[in-house]
Enzyme design. Structure first.
Site, PDB file in Angstrom:
ATOM      1  N   THR A 127      -3.127  44.210 -69.303  1.00 18.11           N
ATOM      2  CA  THR A 127      -2.869  45.595 -68.915  1.00 18.11           C
ATOM      3  C   THR A 127      -1.817  46.242 -69.809  1.00 18.11           C
ATOM      4  O   THR A 127      -0.973  45.542 -70.391  1.00 18.11           O
ATOM      5  CB  THR A 127      -2.377  45.607 -67.448  1.00 18.11           C
ATOM      6  OG1 THR A 127      -1.794  46.864 -67.143  1.00 18.11           O
ATOM      7  CG2 THR A 127      -1.313  44.540 -67.178  1.00 18.11           C
ATOM      8  N   ASP A 128      -1.836  47.574 -69.851  1.00 20.21           N
ATOM      9  CA  ASP A 128      -0.778  48.300 -70.585  1.00 20.21           C
ATOM     10  C   ASP A 128       0.570  48.211 -69.861  1.00 20.21           C
ATOM     11  O   ASP A 128       1.608  48.526 -70.442  1.00 20.21           O
ATOM     12  CB  ASP A 128      -1.167  49.767 -70.807  1.00 20.21           C
ATOM     13  CG  ASP A 128      -1.434  50.556 -69.538  1.00 20.21           C
ATOM     14  OD1 ASP A 128      -1.370  49.976 -68.424  1.00 20.21           O
ATOM     15  OD2 ASP A 128      -1.709  51.768 -69.640  1.00 20.21           O
ATOM     16  N   GLU A 129       0.550  47.779 -68.587  1.00 16.05           N
ATOM     17  CA  GLU A 129       1.796  47.787 -67.809  1.00 16.05           C
ATOM     18  C   GLU A 129       2.815  46.779 -68.335  1.00 16.05           C
ATOM     19  O   GLU A 129       4.000  46.879 -68.032  1.00 16.05           O
ATOM     20  CB  GLU A 129       1.485  47.558 -66.323  1.00 16.05           C
ATOM     21  CG  GLU A 129       0.504  48.597 -65.811  1.00 16.05           C
ATOM     22  CD  GLU A 129       0.360  48.674 -64.300  1.00 16.05           C
ATOM     23  OE1 GLU A 129       1.286  48.281 -63.577  1.00 16.05           O
ATOM     24  OE2 GLU A 129      -0.713  49.136 -63.856  1.00 16.05           O
ATOM     25  N   TYR A 171       4.066  42.515 -60.708  1.00 17.84           N
ATOM     26  CA  TYR A 171       2.708  42.435 -61.272  1.00 17.84           C
ATOM     27  C   TYR A 171       2.759  42.401 -62.793  1.00 17.84           C
ATOM     28  O   TYR A 171       2.209  41.490 -63.432  1.00 17.84           O
ATOM     29  CB  TYR A 171       1.865  43.627 -60.788  1.00 17.84           C
ATOM     30  CG  TYR A 171       0.609  43.853 -61.606  1.00 17.84           C
ATOM     31  CD1 TYR A 171      -0.425  42.920 -61.597  1.00 17.84           C
ATOM     32  CD2 TYR A 171       0.446  45.000 -62.393  1.00 17.84           C
ATOM     33  CE1 TYR A 171      -1.584  43.115 -62.359  1.00 17.84           C
ATOM     34  CE2 TYR A 171      -0.696  45.211 -63.149  1.00 17.84           C
ATOM     35  CZ  TYR A 171      -1.705  44.266 -63.128  1.00 17.84           C
ATOM     36  OH  TYR A 171      -2.840  44.463 -63.875  1.00 17.84           O
ATOM     37  N   LYS A 173       1.730  39.446 -65.548  1.00 20.65           N
ATOM     38  CA  LYS A 173       0.707  39.618 -66.594  1.00 20.65           C
ATOM     39  C   LYS A 173       1.325  39.379 -67.982  1.00 20.65           C
ATOM     40  O   LYS A 173       0.697  38.774 -68.852  1.00 20.65           O
ATOM     41  CB  LYS A 173       0.091  41.025 -66.521  1.00 20.65           C
ATOM     42  CG  LYS A 173      -0.758  41.287 -65.291  1.00 20.65           C
ATOM     43  CD  LYS A 173      -2.008  40.429 -65.193  1.00 20.65           C
ATOM     44  CE  LYS A 173      -3.033  40.760 -66.235  1.00 20.65           C
ATOM     45  NZ  LYS A 173      -4.314  39.998 -65.993  1.00 20.65           N
TER      46      LYS A 173
HETATM   47  P1  NAD Z   1      -9.237  43.268 -58.635  1.00 22.09           P
HETATM   48  O1  NAD Z   1      -8.023  42.990 -57.812  1.00 22.09           O
HETATM   49  O2  NAD Z   1     -10.179  44.323 -58.201  1.00 22.09           O
HETATM   50  O3  NAD Z   1     -10.069  41.930 -58.815  1.00 22.09           O
HETATM   51  C1  NAD Z   1      -9.477  40.694 -59.064  1.00 22.09           C
HETATM   52  C2  NAD Z   1     -10.484  39.606 -58.717  1.00 22.09           C
HETATM   53  O4  NAD Z   1      -9.888  38.339 -58.990  1.00 22.09           O
HETATM   54  C3  NAD Z   1     -10.883  39.593 -57.230  1.00 22.09           C
HETATM   55  O5  NAD Z   1     -12.275  39.496 -57.111  1.00 22.09           O
HETATM   56  C4  NAD Z   1     -10.195  38.344 -56.685  1.00 22.09           C
HETATM   57  O6  NAD Z   1     -10.914  37.733 -55.617  1.00 22.09           O
HETATM   58  C5  NAD Z   1     -10.170  37.466 -57.919  1.00 22.09           C
HETATM   59  N1  NAD Z   1      -9.099  36.453 -57.846  1.00 22.09           N
HETATM   60  C6  NAD Z   1      -7.804  36.632 -57.456  1.00 22.09           C
HETATM   61  N2  NAD Z   1      -7.145  35.473 -57.525  1.00 22.09           N
HETATM   62  C7  NAD Z   1      -8.019  34.552 -57.980  1.00 22.09           C
HETATM   63  C8  NAD Z   1      -7.911  33.169 -58.283  1.00 22.09           C
HETATM   64  N3  NAD Z   1      -6.761  32.515 -58.105  1.00 22.09           N
HETATM   65  N4  NAD Z   1      -9.007  32.514 -58.737  1.00 22.09           N
HETATM   66  C9  NAD Z   1     -10.189  33.165 -58.915  1.00 22.09           C
HETATM   67  N5  NAD Z   1     -10.340  34.483 -58.638  1.00 22.09           N
HETATM   68  C10 NAD Z   1      -9.266  35.159 -58.186  1.00 22.09           C
HETATM   69  O7  NAD Z   1      -8.670  43.586 -60.094  1.00 22.09           O
HETATM   70  P2  NAD Z   1      -9.324  44.442 -61.260  1.00 22.09           P
HETATM   71  O8  NAD Z   1      -8.818  45.832 -61.150  1.00 22.09           O
HETATM   72  O9  NAD Z   1     -10.773  44.189 -61.326  1.00 22.09           O
HETATM   73  O10 NAD Z   1      -8.601  43.790 -62.522  1.00 22.09           O
HETATM   74  C11 NAD Z   1      -9.214  42.731 -63.256  1.00 22.09           C
HETATM   75  C12 NAD Z   1      -8.319  42.357 -64.418  1.00 22.09           C
HETATM   76  O11 NAD Z   1      -8.101  43.475 -65.263  1.00 22.09           O
HETATM   77  C13 NAD Z   1      -6.924  41.891 -63.982  1.00 22.09           C
HETATM   78  O12 NAD Z   1      -6.548  40.823 -64.799  1.00 22.09           O
HETATM   79  C14 NAD Z   1      -6.033  43.091 -64.221  1.00 22.09           C
HETATM   80  O13 NAD Z   1      -4.717  42.689 -64.522  1.00 22.09           O
HETATM   81  C15 NAD Z   1      -6.710  43.705 -65.431  1.00 22.09           C
HETATM   82  N6  NAD Z   1      -6.546  45.156 -65.590  1.00 22.09           N
HETATM   83  C16 NAD Z   1      -6.841  45.994 -64.556  1.00 22.09           C
HETATM   84  C17 NAD Z   1      -6.716  47.379 -64.743  1.00 22.09           C
HETATM   85  C18 NAD Z   1      -7.070  48.346 -63.644  1.00 22.09           C
HETATM   86  O14 NAD Z   1      -6.834  49.545 -63.800  1.00 22.09           O
HETATM   87  N7  NAD Z   1      -7.653  47.920 -62.527  1.00 22.09           N
HETATM   88  C19 NAD Z   1      -6.288  47.877 -65.975  1.00 22.09           C
HETATM   89  C20 NAD Z   1      -5.998  46.970 -67.009  1.00 22.09           C
HETATM   90  C21 NAD Z   1      -6.145  45.612 -66.811  1.00 22.09           C
HETATM   91  P1  TYD Z   2      -2.467  52.457 -58.735  1.00 19.34           P
HETATM   92  O1  TYD Z   2      -3.875  52.912 -58.559  1.00 19.34           O
HETATM   93  O2  TYD Z   2      -1.854  51.564 -57.710  1.00 19.34           O
HETATM   94  O3  TYD Z   2      -2.362  51.826 -60.203  1.00 19.34           O
HETATM   95  P2  TYD Z   2      -1.052  51.365 -61.056  1.00 19.34           P
HETATM   96  O4  TYD Z   2       0.120  51.283 -60.152  1.00 19.34           O
HETATM   97  O5  TYD Z   2      -1.490  50.032 -61.572  1.00 19.34           O
HETATM   98  O6  TYD Z   2      -0.893  52.390 -62.133  1.00 19.34           O
HETATM   99  O7  TYD Z   2      -1.550  53.744 -58.839  1.00 19.34           O
HETATM  100  C1  TYD Z   2      -1.784  54.749 -59.821  1.00 19.34           C
HETATM  101  C2  TYD Z   2      -0.658  55.747 -59.730  1.00 19.34           C
HETATM  102  O8  TYD Z   2      -0.775  56.430 -58.468  1.00 19.34           O
HETATM  103  C3  TYD Z   2       0.721  55.105 -59.715  1.00 19.34           C
HETATM  104  O9  TYD Z   2       1.621  55.955 -60.430  1.00 19.34           O
HETATM  105  C4  TYD Z   2       1.100  55.054 -58.250  1.00 19.34           C
HETATM  106  C5  TYD Z   2       0.407  56.278 -57.689  1.00 19.34           C
HETATM  107  N1  TYD Z   2      -0.030  56.171 -56.282  1.00 19.34           N
HETATM  108  C6  TYD Z   2       0.293  57.196 -55.391  1.00 19.34           C
HETATM  109  O10 TYD Z   2       0.947  58.199 -55.736  1.00 19.34           O
HETATM  110  N2  TYD Z   2      -0.150  57.081 -54.097  1.00 19.34           N
HETATM  111  C7  TYD Z   2      -0.843  56.008 -53.660  1.00 19.34           C
HETATM  112  O11 TYD Z   2      -1.177  55.946 -52.435  1.00 19.34           O
HETATM  113  C8  TYD Z   2      -1.171  54.970 -54.595  1.00 19.34           C
HETATM  114  C9  TYD Z   2      -1.959  53.756 -54.166  1.00 19.34           C
HETATM  115  C10 TYD Z   2      -0.750  55.109 -55.899  1.00 19.34           C
END
Ligand code: NAD
Ligand code: TYD
Length: 352
Positions: A133-135, A159, A163
């Site tokens: 992630t960019d975070e 988090y 990562k």
């Molecule tokens: P998500 O929480 O929707 O899905 C995560 C999945 O991993 C779930 O299905 C969960 O059951 C599974 N999981 C959790 N712990 C596990 C374990 N110990 N063993 C096997 N499976 C396990 O998350 P997402 O949004 O789909 O993110 C997927 C990946 O992409 C993550 O690594 C996250 O850091 C990265 N990512 C997400 C975003 C975003 O905006 N959602 C952006 C950049 C990177």
């Molecule tokens: P989120 O979807 O949790 O992603 P991330 O924290 O990984 O960026 O949140 C996106 C942005 O929205 C973040 O700045 C937090 C804000 N946010 C709210 O303002 N209200 C909410 O109820 C949630 C879940 C997030």
């Protein structure tokens, strides 16, 4: 050939599996622990697909990983499995260390053992792609340039710290053991199957349920939004052509404040599903207490992946967000199953 995908029942993992099976003949073995965020309904459309094998399991389970690699002999591992919600990491960081750090370490160890036993041709082809992630880069000041791959790591939440730690292990396994790894750092995703604890699906769900639309702090935090299918396409491209040991930033060039995003969602819902009283959904916006340590701004400079691998996103924010709202309107049952907990019951019946 086969690929092993972890975290396949989550938001991005499921989109990746569905797109992969639609676009290629290559089978997938998919592994997911099915935590609260994992949902087999996301994979229902490929349940009967003979090219997809789903395994319920944990990436911290070294023995299971060894068995899966020996049995399926994948040419690549794509690691999506993670605890992914910042707010949950603030409330309870332990699971984040377990899955994101220890789990990645175990996966690297299983991959190392597997890789070292491969023949020359297979070893040449093998890749482990770690999705990050960019975070990990921390927070940007308003006028600062977007994150490049050489940006220093400054994670601010449990988090992002977990990562960042996982990425250091991935890097070390390349440098020390020669494991052919690829790392991607992506900005905030949105699209179908996004768990309704995250901003965009939560706002759509709350709006339609007549609930308050919670905005943390002043709502001026900036995120760089990317449609999930563009992220999946970027990962496929990095897997095909990325240079082992390199990292690639992935982003949509769509910087928006949270308030802008919520206004956009309200406006689309006003057009597509107007409230019975004719008042805008914006009326439901409610400013709430800010997230502790809330990062102010993320933005990705995706010029490396564009220049070196030719990837650019297909969706603008405007086209992607409309598709997303329409998907949620068409898939209210999916949301209701999650929010009612019904899908969890189904999973325990299926796997008891
Ligand atoms: P998500 O929480 O929707 O899905 C995560 C999945 O991993 C779930 O299905 C969960 O059951 C599974 N999981 C959790 N712990 C596990 C374990 N110990 N063993 C096997 N499976 C396990 O998350 P997402 O949004 O789909 O993110 C997927 C990946 O992409 C993550 O690594 C996250 O850091 C990265 N990512 C997400 C975003 C975003 O905006 N959602 C952006 C950049 C990177
Ligand atoms: P989120 O979807 O949790 O992603 P991330 O924290 O990984 O960026 O949140 C996106 C942005 O929205 C973040 O700045 C937090 C804000 N946010 C709210 O303002 N209200 C909410 O109820 C949630 C879940 C997030």
């Amino acid at each position: 050939m086969t690929v092993l995908v972890t975290g396949s029942a989550g938001f991005i993992g499921a989109n990746f599996v569905l797109d992969w099976l639609a676009a290629s003949d290559e089978p997938i073995v998919s592994l997911d622990k099915l935590t609260y965020a994992g949902n087999l309904a996301n994979l229902r459309s490929v349940e009967a697909n003979s090219r997809h094998t789903f395994v319920q399991g944990d990436i911290t389970d070294r023995e299971l990983l060894g068995r899966l690699l020996a049995e399926h002999k994948p040419r690549a591992i794509i690691n999506f499995a993670a605890e992914s919600h910042v707010d949950r990491s603030i409330e309870g960081p332990e699971d984040f260390v377990q899955t994101n750090v220890v789990g990645t370490f175990r996966l690297l160890e299983a991959a190392r053992e597997y890789y070292q036993a491969l023949g020359e041709n297979e070893a040449e082809q093998f890749r482990l792609l770690h999705v990050s992630t960019d975070e990990v880069y921390g927070s940007l000041a308003p006028a600062e340039p977007a994150f490049r791959e050489d940006r220093k790591y400054e994670p601010n939440s449990p988090y992002s710290a977990s990562k960042a730690a996982s990425e250091h292990f991935v890097r070390a396994w390349h440098h020390t053991y020669g494991l052919p790894v690829l790392t991607t750092n992506c900005s905030n995703n949105y699209g179908p199957y996004h768990f309704p604890e995250k901003l965009i699906p939560l706002i759509i769900h709350n709006a339609l349920s007549g609930k308050a639309l919670p905005i943390y702090g002043d709502g001026q935090q900036v995120r760089d939004w990317l449609f999930v299918k563009d992220h999946c396409a970027a990962i496929r491209r990095v897997l095909d052509a990325g240079v082992a040991g390199e990292t690639y930033n992935i982003g949509g060039c769509n910087e928006k404040t949270n308030l802008e995003v919520v206004h956009t969602l309200c406006d689309i819902l006003d057009q597509e599903r107007p409230r019975a009283d004719g008042i805008s959904y914006r009326e439901q916006i409610s400013f709430v207490r800010d997230r502790p340590g809330h990062d102010r701004r993320y933005a990705i400079d995706a010029s490396k992946i564009e220049r070196e691998l030719g990837w650019v996103p297909a969706e603008t924010f405007e086209s992607g967000i409309r598709k997303t709202v329409l998907w949620y309107l068409d898939n209210q049952d999916w949301v209701n199953d999650i929010t009612s907990g019904a899908y969890r019951e189904w999973v325990s019946r299926q796997y008891q």
